[in-house]
Every structure is written in structure tokens, then in C-alpha cells.
Design a protein around this motif. Structure first.
Motif, PDB file in Angstrom:
ATOM      1  N   ALA A 291     107.977 -83.181  42.040  1.00 22.51           N
ATOM      2  CA  ALA A 291     108.244 -82.226  42.449  1.00 22.51           C
ATOM      3  C   ALA A 291     108.563 -81.895  40.428  1.00 22.51           C
ATOM      4  O   ALA A 291     108.254 -81.203  39.321  1.00 22.51           O
ATOM      5  N   TRP A 292     109.929 -82.611  40.298  1.00 22.60           N
ATOM      6  CA  TRP A 292     110.105 -82.895  39.193  1.00 22.60           C
ATOM      7  C   TRP A 292     109.960 -83.638  38.194  1.00 22.60           C
ATOM      8  O   TRP A 292     110.583 -84.279  37.273  1.00 22.60           O
ATOM      9  N   THR A 293     108.325 -84.161  38.521  1.00 25.63           N
ATOM     10  CA  THR A 293     107.429 -85.195  37.440  1.00 25.63           C
ATOM     11  C   THR A 293     107.015 -84.312  36.884  1.00 25.63           C
ATOM     12  O   THR A 293     105.887 -83.749  37.756  1.00 25.63           O
ATOM     13  N   ASN A 294     106.883 -84.766  35.831  1.00 26.20           N
ATOM     14  CA  ASN A 294     105.791 -84.029  34.643  1.00 26.20           C
ATOM     15  C   ASN A 294     104.031 -84.295  35.507  1.00 26.20           C
ATOM     16  O   ASN A 294     103.319 -85.178  35.673  1.00 26.20           O
ATOM     17  N   GLN A 295     103.061 -83.620  35.951  1.00 28.53           N
ATOM     18  CA  GLN A 295     101.819 -83.512  36.227  1.00 28.53           C
ATOM     19  C   GLN A 295     101.139 -84.513  34.733  1.00 28.53           C
ATOM     20  O   GLN A 295     101.668 -83.975  33.710  1.00 28.53           O
ATOM     21  N   LEU A 296     100.201 -85.109  35.492  1.00 24.72           N
ATOM     22  CA  LEU A 296      99.003 -85.460  34.338  1.00 24.72           C
ATOM     23  C   LEU A 296      97.747 -84.906  34.267  1.00 24.72           C
ATOM     24  O   LEU A 296      97.090 -84.933  35.840  1.00 24.72           O
ATOM     25  N   ASN A 297      96.831 -84.383  33.623  1.00 27.70           N
ATOM     26  CA  ASN A 297      95.735 -83.837  33.089  1.00 27.70           C
ATOM     27  C   ASN A 297      94.227 -85.095  33.732  1.00 27.70           C
ATOM     28  O   ASN A 297      94.984 -85.726  33.903  1.00 27.70           O
ATOM     29  N   ASN A 298      93.588 -84.222  33.509  1.00 31.07           N
ATOM     30  CA  ASN A 298      91.756 -85.348  33.424  1.00 31.07           C
ATOM     31  C   ASN A 298      92.140 -86.578  32.632  1.00 31.07           C
ATOM     32  O   ASN A 298      92.047 -87.338  32.869  1.00 31.07           O
ATOM     33  N   ALA A 299      92.873 -86.017  30.837  1.00 35.00           N
ATOM     34  CA  ALA A 299      92.918 -87.290  30.325  1.00 35.00           C
ATOM     35  C   ALA A 299      94.018 -88.595  30.184  1.00 35.00           C
ATOM     36  O   ALA A 299      94.530 -88.802  30.109  1.00 35.00           O
ATOM     37  N   GLY A 300      94.680 -87.860  31.762  1.00 40.64           N
ATOM     38  CA  GLY A 300      95.970 -89.165  31.610  1.00 40.64           C
ATOM     39  C   GLY A 300      97.165 -88.046  30.646  1.00 40.64           C
ATOM     40  O   GLY A 300      97.843 -89.743  31.016  1.00 40.64           O
ATOM     41  N   GLU A 301      97.064 -86.979  30.770  1.00 38.97           N
ATOM     42  CA  GLU A 301      98.716 -86.321  29.415  1.00 38.97           C
ATOM     43  C   GLU A 301      99.073 -86.057  30.300  1.00 38.97           C
ATOM     44  O   GLU A 301      98.626 -85.102  31.142  1.00 38.97           O
ATOM     45  N   PRO A 302     100.886 -85.983  29.989  1.00 36.34           N
ATOM     46  CA  PRO A 302     101.186 -85.205  31.077  1.00 36.34           C
ATOM     47  C   PRO A 302     101.351 -83.790  30.306  1.00 36.34           C
ATOM     48  O   PRO A 302     101.178 -83.406  29.342  1.00 36.34           O
ATOM     49  N   ILE A 303     101.726 -83.196  31.470  1.00 42.15           N
ATOM     50  CA  ILE A 303     101.676 -81.700  31.044  1.00 42.15           C
ATOM     51  C   ILE A 303     103.031 -80.965  31.673  1.00 42.15           C
ATOM     52  O   ILE A 303     104.416 -82.124  31.626  1.00 42.15           O
ATOM     53  N   PRO A 304     103.140 -79.622  30.800  1.00 38.32           N
ATOM     54  CA  PRO A 304     104.968 -79.734  30.686  1.00 38.32           C
ATOM     55  C   PRO A 304     105.355 -78.550  32.316  1.00 38.32           C
ATOM     56  O   PRO A 304     106.182 -78.631  32.408  1.00 38.32           O
ATOM     57  N   TYR A 305     104.527 -79.306  32.910  1.00 40.95           N
ATOM     58  CA  TYR A 305     105.221 -78.188  34.573  1.00 40.95           C
ATOM     59  C   TYR A 305     104.852 -80.031  35.662  1.00 40.95           C
ATOM     60  O   TYR A 305     103.825 -80.661  35.572  1.00 40.95           O
ATOM     61  N   GLY A 306     105.506 -79.596  36.149  1.00 39.54           N
ATOM     62  CA  GLY A 306     105.283 -80.231  37.761  1.00 39.54           C
ATOM     63  C   GLY A 306     104.346 -79.875  38.714  1.00 39.54           C
ATOM     64  O   GLY A 306     103.742 -79.374  39.196  1.00 39.54           O
ATOM     65  N   LEU A 307     105.348 -79.818  39.906  1.00 37.98           N
ATOM     66  CA  LEU A 307     105.929 -78.709  41.147  1.00 37.98           C
ATOM     67  C   LEU A 307     105.784 -78.267  41.111  1.00 37.98           C
ATOM     68  O   LEU A 307     106.861 -77.890  42.555  1.00 37.98           O
ATOM     69  N   GLY A 308     105.900 -76.658  41.064  1.00 43.47           N
ATOM     70  CA  GLY A 308     106.687 -75.202  41.096  1.00 43.47           C
ATOM     71  C   GLY A 308     107.591 -75.892  39.976  1.00 43.47           C
ATOM     72  O   GLY A 308     108.253 -74.560  40.162  1.00 43.47           O
ATOM     73  N   TRP A 309     107.307 -76.746  38.960  1.00 48.81           N
ATOM     74  CA  TRP A 309     109.501 -76.084  38.219  1.00 48.81           C
ATOM     75  C   TRP A 309     107.992 -76.654  36.264  1.00 48.81           C
ATOM     76  O   TRP A 309     107.284 -77.820  36.513  1.00 48.81           O
TER      77      TRP A 309
END
Length: 383
Positions: A291-309
Motif C-alpha cells: 500500500a505504501w509503494t508507488n504503483q506502476l502504470n502500463n509503461a512501467g513508470e511509477p505513479i504518485p499513488y500506492g494502494l489508498g495512499w
């Protein structure tokens, strides 16, 4: 010549009153050093009040935690201007989008129990998914033009929409391509949990979070709150300009709750939630760190959001997880954590200006455009 030996000899024959004076001086210096290296809580409260005044916030409540322990708590300004009731650390507020980390925790609980997987397609799991969003989109386009941005780029007919897309604000445009913060689409996750558990979302919150964590003066929603909880609820105020009558009583937001907003709580009860996620009492360490880790978009780039944070680094490179709350014209809040330093700051207000002034400054990518966040960092993290 042996200067060290000479010093030792002379030291042994000093009068006892001089030794006592030296001991007192050393103690004073030690205390002075401790005072200069510990967080200056009085200065923090004073500067927080200055920010409150500068940004036209009528009342706010705050708590600072290190681990399970409260370092500082308090209230500033007023919870009710008519009665001049002060804001305190026990004052309740509508916490707006600070509901989102709590809802995400519940969703991850269900994943750990094998009741869903956040990578699952969402449409088959929610009866009437397409019809609901079709009706909402048509209504908004016809009657609520100020909210068109929430629906105009969302294609509810796509079969590749997943729970994860709603949870990470990547459901618009091509799902997974773009982070676009959307509390409306996030809020729909409540319906998913209701279908999965066969009970109203308010009951889910009460049974799985508020009751087990002894959040006794909180409620899942204003609609379901007891009289004792409502008696602690601050009145919302909008700032209308300069002068004695600059604060006007505003309307409460919709009294119901969804996964995106609606909980009624206070900083002390939210501190109980914070302790629970710190100690992994609601979800596992693995799920919490995800939840506290930047998720990745389809291009494998980090977004500014984790899972709810929201997840980012501060100017010194330290990991920060956080969420803001903003009910336009009525309530706002900030929940800011340094997980590796074990520090937390929670602040709630009965006006929108803990969040509203910073929306156009990149707030969703950088919490430190908010001077409230910067003050906490400088006082408790950088000291």
C-alpha cells in the motif's frame, strides 16, 4: 612536564563547593542541549496557529505520534463560532478523503482472506456496474457541469477495468495508462465490498475498524452517527472575505459514506487506526508495504499513488506516505506518515483550507507544497 597529571592532581584538591558548582553547570548544559535538540512543541503549536490564521481556517485539531506514543496533541480556533466552543483533540470532523486509506485497508483484508484479488476485473463483481455509471454520467453531463471531469474520460463499457484501476486512480482514459485522481470512481469500491460481504459498507467499517480499534467517538458516517458522536462534530465554515463576518456557516456534505469519503472521526481515534496499521493488526506487513509503494502504470513508470495512499520522497530523500481530505467549502484534513522514522502527523479542520489553496500547486504529487506538511517535517523530522 605532565600537564594531564598536573590537571588530575589539581582537580583532586578542589573545594567541594566548586565541584558542586561544576556539577550543576554541567547538568544545566546537558538540559540546555537536550532542549535545543528535541522538537520544539511550543513553537510548533504557535506556528501551526499562525498558519491556521493565515489560511483562514476557523478551527483545527492535530496529533503527532512517534510509534505508538503521542508527542503532541491539541486544538486551535473554534469548532462552533456561534457558541465559541473551542476545537480540541476530541473534536469530531468529517474526514473526507482520509476515508480512502481506511477503505483500502479493508479491501486488502479481503484480498488476504482470498475473497477477491485487486487485479480481478471489476465489472463481473458488481451487479449493474455499467447501468449505474451510464446513468450517473448522463445525469452529470446534463445537470452538474462542474463535475464533468469526473466522468468524461471514464469508459465504463470496457471489459479490462479492474479493482486495481479504481483503487489507484488509473481507471480513466486507457485503464492503467494515466494517474488521474478521481474520488468518485474510488468511492465505487464500497459497493464491491458490500457485494463481497453482503452487508452495508457502514457496517463493514464499524465491525472491522471502528469497534476493534476502540474508535469510540467515531462513526462510519454522519447518517449513522449516534447523538454522542454528533455532539462532538464541528460545524463547517466557509471563508468569505476580510472582516469580522468573514466566516459563514456552511452546509454539511452528504451524510452517507462510500470508499472515498464520509467517515466522522477525530485525531485521537485516527491515532488508534495509525497504531493498528503500524503494528500490522489489520493487514499483514507485506500488504501494508504494498500500500505504501508507488504503483506502476502500463509503461512501467511509477505513479504518485500506492494502494489508498500518496507515496513520495521528501526533499532529503526520506519516504513519505500521506493523504489529504477536502470537502469543498466545509472540511479538510491531512494524514502524513514517515514510516521509516516512525512519525505521524494528523490534522483536521472545519473549513476547506488545509487543502484547497494547494490543489493547483501540484499537491497530488508533492505534499510539501503545503506549509502544514513542511512545518511538521521541519519540527519533528529535521530537528
Amino acid at each position: 612536564m605532565k600537564p594531564y597529571a598536573t590537571y588530575r592532581h589539581r582537580h583532586t584538591v578542589l573545594p567541594r563547593r566548586i565541584l558542586l558548582l561544576g556539577s550543576l553547570l554541567l547538568a544545566a548544559l546537558t538540559v540546555s542541549h537536550a532542549q535545543t535538540t528535541a522538537p520544539d512543541t511550543a513553537r510548533f503549536a504557535a506556528q501551526l496557529d499562525s498558519l491556521r490564521t493565515h489560511y483562514h481556517v476557523l478551527g483545527l485539531s492535530y496529533v503527532v505520534l512517534r510509534g505508538d506514543n503521542i508527542l503532541q496533541q491539541g486544538g486551535l480556533g473554534f469548532a462552533d463560532l456561534q457558541t465559541l466552543a473551542p476545537a480540541t483533540s476530541a473534536t469530531n470532523y468529517r474526514i473526507a478523503s482520509l476515508t480512502k486509506p481506511i477503505a483500502a485497508t479493508l479491501l486488502l483484508q479481503l484480498q488476504e482472506a482470498g475473497q477477491l484479488d485487486i487485479q480481478d476485473p471489476i465489472k463481473p463483481l458488481i451487479p449493474g456496474y455499467e447501468d449505474y455509471y451510464r446513468q450517473v454520467k448522463a445525469y452529470v453531463l446534463a445537470n452538474e457541469p462542474q463535475y464533468v471531469r469526473l466522468v468524461e474520460h471514464f469508459d465504463f463499457e470496457r471489459d479490462d477495468l479492474t479493482i486495481w484501476h479504481h483503487l489507484t486512480h488509473t481507471a480513466e482514459y486507457v485503464p492503467g495508462d494515466t494517474f488521474s485522481y478521481n474520488g468518485f470512481l474510488y468511492g465505487g469500491l464500497a459497493r464491491l465490498m458490500e457485494v463481497t460481504l453482503q452487508q452495508p459498507f457502514a457496517e463493514i467499517l464499524q465491525q472491522r475498524v471502528l469497534t476493534p480499534l476502540a474508535m469510540r467517538t467515531s462513526a462510519p458516517s454522519q447518517e449513522t452517527a449516534s447523538d454522542s458522536v454528533l455532539q462532538l462534530l464541528a460545524k463547517p465554515y466557509a471563508y468569505g472575505g476580510v472582516g469580522a463576518d468573514s466566516f459563514t456557516l456552511a452546509e454539511y456534505p452528504s451524510p452517507d459514506v462510500n470508499a472515498g469519503a464520509g467517515i466522522v472521526s477525530n485525531v485521537l481515534d485516527l491515532a488508534n487506526f495509525d497504531r493498528a496499521i503500524r503494528d500490522y493488526r489489520l493487514i499483514s506487513a507485506e500488504s501494508q508495504q504494498a500500500a505504501w509503494t508507488n504503483q506502476l502504470n502500463n509503461a512501467g513508470e511509477p505513479i504518485p499513488y500506492g494502494l489508498g495512499w500518496f507515496v513520495q520522497r521528501d526533499p532529503a530523500g526520506r519516504r513519505v506516505v500521506w493523504h489529504y481530505g477536502w470537502q469543498p467549502g466545509s472540511f479538510s484534513g491531512l494524514y502524513l506518515k514517515y514510516p521509516d522514522e516512525d512519525l505521524t502527523f494528523i490534522v483536521l479542520a472545519n473549513g476547506e483550507n488545509l487543502s484547497a489553496p494547494f490543489g493547483e500547486l501540484g499537491y497530488r504529487e508533492d505534499v510539501f507544497v503545503s506549509p502544514f506538511a513542511g512545518l511538521f517535517m521541519e519540527t519533528f523530522v529535521d530537528y
